[in-house]
Design a protein around this motif. Structure first.
Motif, mmCIF file in Angstrom:
data_model
loop_
_atom_site.group_PDB
_atom_site.id
_atom_site.type_symbol
_atom_site.label_atom_id
_atom_site.label_comp_id
_atom_site.label_asym_id
_atom_site.label_seq_id
_atom_site.Cartn_x
_atom_site.Cartn_y
_atom_site.Cartn_z
ATOM 1 N N ASP A 310 7.108 71.086 92.165
ATOM 2 C CA ASP A 310 7.127 69.933 93.298
ATOM 3 C C ASP A 310 6.551 70.797 94.543
ATOM 4 O OD1 ASP A 310 7.711 68.287 91.232
ATOM 5 O OD2 ASP A 310 9.989 67.978 92.941
ATOM 6 N N TYR A 311 7.651 72.307 94.812
ATOM 7 C CA TYR A 311 7.176 73.506 96.159
ATOM 8 C C TYR A 311 5.724 74.116 96.194
ATOM 9 C CZ TYR A 311 8.777 76.738 93.698
ATOM 10 O OH TYR A 311 8.336 78.440 92.683
ATOM 11 N N GLN A 312 5.284 73.903 95.032
ATOM 12 C CA GLN A 312 4.188 73.969 94.524
ATOM 13 C C GLN A 312 2.547 73.833 94.820
ATOM 14 O OE1 GLN A 312 3.385 77.809 92.982
ATOM 15 N NE2 GLN A 312 4.592 78.037 94.774
ATOM 16 N N LEU A 313 3.290 72.193 94.948
ATOM 17 C CA LEU A 313 1.724 71.299 94.310
ATOM 18 C C LEU A 313 0.949 71.624 95.976
ATOM 19 C CD1 LEU A 313 0.602 69.158 93.553
ATOM 20 C CD2 LEU A 313 1.998 67.567 95.264
ATOM 21 N N SER A 314 0.828 72.129 96.761
ATOM 22 C CA SER A 314 -0.189 71.949 98.289
ATOM 23 C C SER A 314 -0.628 73.209 97.738
ATOM 24 C CB SER A 314 0.387 72.099 99.309
ATOM 25 O OG SER A 314 1.452 72.955 100.195
ATOM 26 N N LEU A 315 -0.195 74.395 97.519
ATOM 27 C CA LEU A 315 -0.368 75.773 97.052
ATOM 28 C C LEU A 315 -1.606 75.207 95.650
ATOM 29 C CD1 LEU A 315 -1.146 78.248 97.860
ATOM 30 C CD2 LEU A 315 1.111 79.273 96.011
ATOM 31 N N ALA A 316 -1.112 74.380 95.596
ATOM 32 C CA ALA A 316 -2.373 74.563 94.210
ATOM 33 C C ALA A 316 -3.433 73.815 94.561
ATOM 34 C CB ALA A 316 -0.971 73.601 92.837
ATOM 35 N N ILE A 317 -3.185 72.420 94.730
ATOM 36 C CA ILE A 317 -4.179 71.793 95.471
ATOM 37 C C ILE A 317 -4.858 72.743 96.336
ATOM 38 C CG2 ILE A 317 -4.994 69.886 97.196
ATOM 39 C CD1 ILE A 317 -2.396 68.514 95.263
ATOM 40 N N GLY A 318 -4.836 73.186 97.117
ATOM 41 C CA GLY A 318 -5.143 74.301 98.363
ATOM 42 C C GLY A 318 -5.689 73.210 99.711
ATOM 43 N N ILE A 319 -6.078 74.083 101.097
ATOM 44 C CA ILE A 319 -6.781 73.221 101.555
ATOM 45 C C ILE A 319 -7.544 72.750 101.496
ATOM 46 C CG2 ILE A 319 -7.505 73.700 104.277
ATOM 47 C CD1 ILE A 319 -5.650 76.098 104.227
ATOM 48 N N LYS A 320 -7.279 71.032 101.722
ATOM 49 C CA LYS A 320 -8.725 70.346 101.747
ATOM 50 C C LYS A 320 -8.760 70.193 100.452
ATOM 51 C CE LYS A 320 -10.697 70.408 106.280
ATOM 52 N NZ LYS A 320 -11.277 70.449 107.464
ATOM 53 N N GLY A 321 -7.812 70.314 98.932
ATOM 54 C CA GLY A 321 -8.555 70.814 97.624
ATOM 55 C C GLY A 321 -9.539 71.718 97.197
ATOM 56 N N GLN A 322 -9.661 72.837 98.266
ATOM 57 C CA GLN A 322 -10.143 73.761 97.933
ATOM 58 C C GLN A 322 -10.050 74.279 96.991
ATOM 59 O OE1 GLN A 322 -10.317 77.717 100.580
ATOM 60 N NE2 GLN A 322 -12.673 76.722 100.483
ATOM 61 N N ASN A 323 -8.480 75.222 96.333
ATOM 62 C CA ASN A 323 -7.960 75.406 95.340
ATOM 63 C C ASN A 323 -8.427 74.872 93.785
ATOM 64 O OD1 ASN A 323 -7.055 78.214 94.344
ATOM 65 N ND2 ASN A 323 -5.645 76.736 93.611
ATOM 66 N N ALA A 324 -7.452 73.640 93.865
ATOM 67 C CA ALA A 324 -8.265 72.871 93.060
ATOM 68 C C ALA A 324 -10.003 72.687 92.601
ATOM 69 C CB ALA A 324 -7.762 71.403 93.207
#
Length: 365
Positions: A310-324
């Motif tokens: 759960d705590y890694q969701l935003s990191l996995a997706i990235g800012i504006k979905g950039q990482n994904a």
């Protein structure tokens, strides 16, 4: 013209690599047009330049006919046999018609032809030199800029760097050195045209090849590159030698190698991930720096469903979905990211979800 002219053509052949014979042929062809233009004639003529002395002669070419309809192009059988008794019907008779002041016109024409051919040859040499550098890095000096392009001096030629191919973080001024990637080399009527880019993924790949000896030597291989120029990139690497760490090789001692590349790219963040034959492992690596719990592969849709804490969701997706988004570009798979809680809500328990994943997933070994 004289022997000095022939010697000058020989010197051009040695220095520029332009065949003397081809130059003379081109001069002769140009002189035919000059003769017709300056002496207002529609005669069929041939110009001959002596290869040893440089002496120029102009010959009118006439066809032997029984009845002469156009004396500029035809000659009677009787008249032709006064020149040579062996002439027959339809033979071509050549009669010298060299004008007295043709030397001045010939010299001017020769100069124009030689200058043009030298220019064409130099353009050809430049084109041949840069066509081999297509999809490679070059360094040049910023010469000037207009509303659409930056013009970069590469020494023998001026290259074009469209403003649309600059990174958002790029700030250049006249006289600055620019390192860029050659995307296209075209041979136009105005000479070679070289198009540059600072946003192309190939720039990142070439920079790693320059900075990492293991990549240059072929021990470490770059398998894929995904880039959002000026912001963030991902690069997948693989080692052909089990004793060589591909990621460590790219990072370098104390991060020196990758930091050099980051500096050239004006602070662009770079994720270096290990390429894996297993799609599950590769997708998990591609989402770095996020931690991944499970990966489910749907071959038919070429989609990977990923569970992260759960705590890694935003990191996995990235800012504006950039990482994904970059991970999807890197792997070539669509990626659907879910948190551990979302997975439990949709599938009851993570364990059950993991079991379903195990049943549906396909490992590529």
């Amino acid at each position: 013209m004289n022997t000095d002219f022939i010697e000058a053509l020989s010197e051009i052949e040695r220095e520029k690599g332009i065949s003397k014979e081809l130059l003379i042929d081109a001069i002769e062809a140009a002189m035919i047009s000059s003769y017709k233009r300056n002496f207002n004639t529609a005669q069929n003529v041939r110009v001959d330049i002596n290869r040893h002395t440089g002496l120029i002669k102009v010959y009118a070419r006439k066809t032997v006919t029984e009845e002469v309809l156009d004396p500029r192009l035809e000659i009677s059988v009787h008249a032709s046999r006064e020149i040579n008794p062996n002439y027959q019907l339809d033979d071509i008779v050549e009669i010298e018609v060299t004008p007295r002041d043709f030397g001045r016109i010939a010299a001017q024409t020769a100069k124009q032809v030689v200058t043009q051919r030298i220019r064409e040859a130099e353009r050809g040499l430049i084109y041949n030199a840069f066509i081999d550098k297509e999809e490679d890095i070059v360094t040049g000096i910023l010469q000037r800029q207009d509303q659409r392009n930056i013009y970069v001096d590469l020494g023998k030629v001026e290259a074009v760097l469209p403003l649309t191919e600059l990174m958002p973080t790029d700030k250049f001024k006249q006289g600055d050195r620019i390192k860029a990637y050659i995307t296209k080399v075209e041979n136009t009527t105005k000479g070679p045209q070289i198009i540059l880019s600072r946003t192309h993924p190939g720039l990142l790949k070439r920079l790693f090849e320059l900075e990492v000896p293991e990549i240059f030597d072929g021990v470490v291989e770059i398998r894929s590159v995904a880039r959002e120029a000026g912001f963030r990139s991902k690069i997948a690497v693989h080692s052909r030698n089990n004793e060589v760490d591909p990621v460590g090789s790219c990072v370098g001692p104390k991060g020196l190698r990758v930091q050099t590349i980051v500096g050239e790219l004006r602070g662009e963040k770079i994720d270096i991930v290990r390429w894996m034959e297993s799609v599950e492992e590769y997708v998990a690596n591609a989402l770095s720096p996020s931690k991944v719990l499970e990966v489910q592969i749907h071959e038919n849709e070429k989609m990977a469903r990923v569970i992260v804490p759960d705590y890694q969701l935003s990191l996995a997706i990235g800012i504006k979905g950039q990482n994904a988004r970059l991970a999807a570009k890197l792997t070539g798979w669509k990626i659907d990211i879910k948190s551990e809680t979302q997975a439990e809500q949709e599938f009851g328990r993570v364990k059950t979800y993991a079991e379903e994943m195990h049943q549906d997933s396909v490992s590529i070994d």
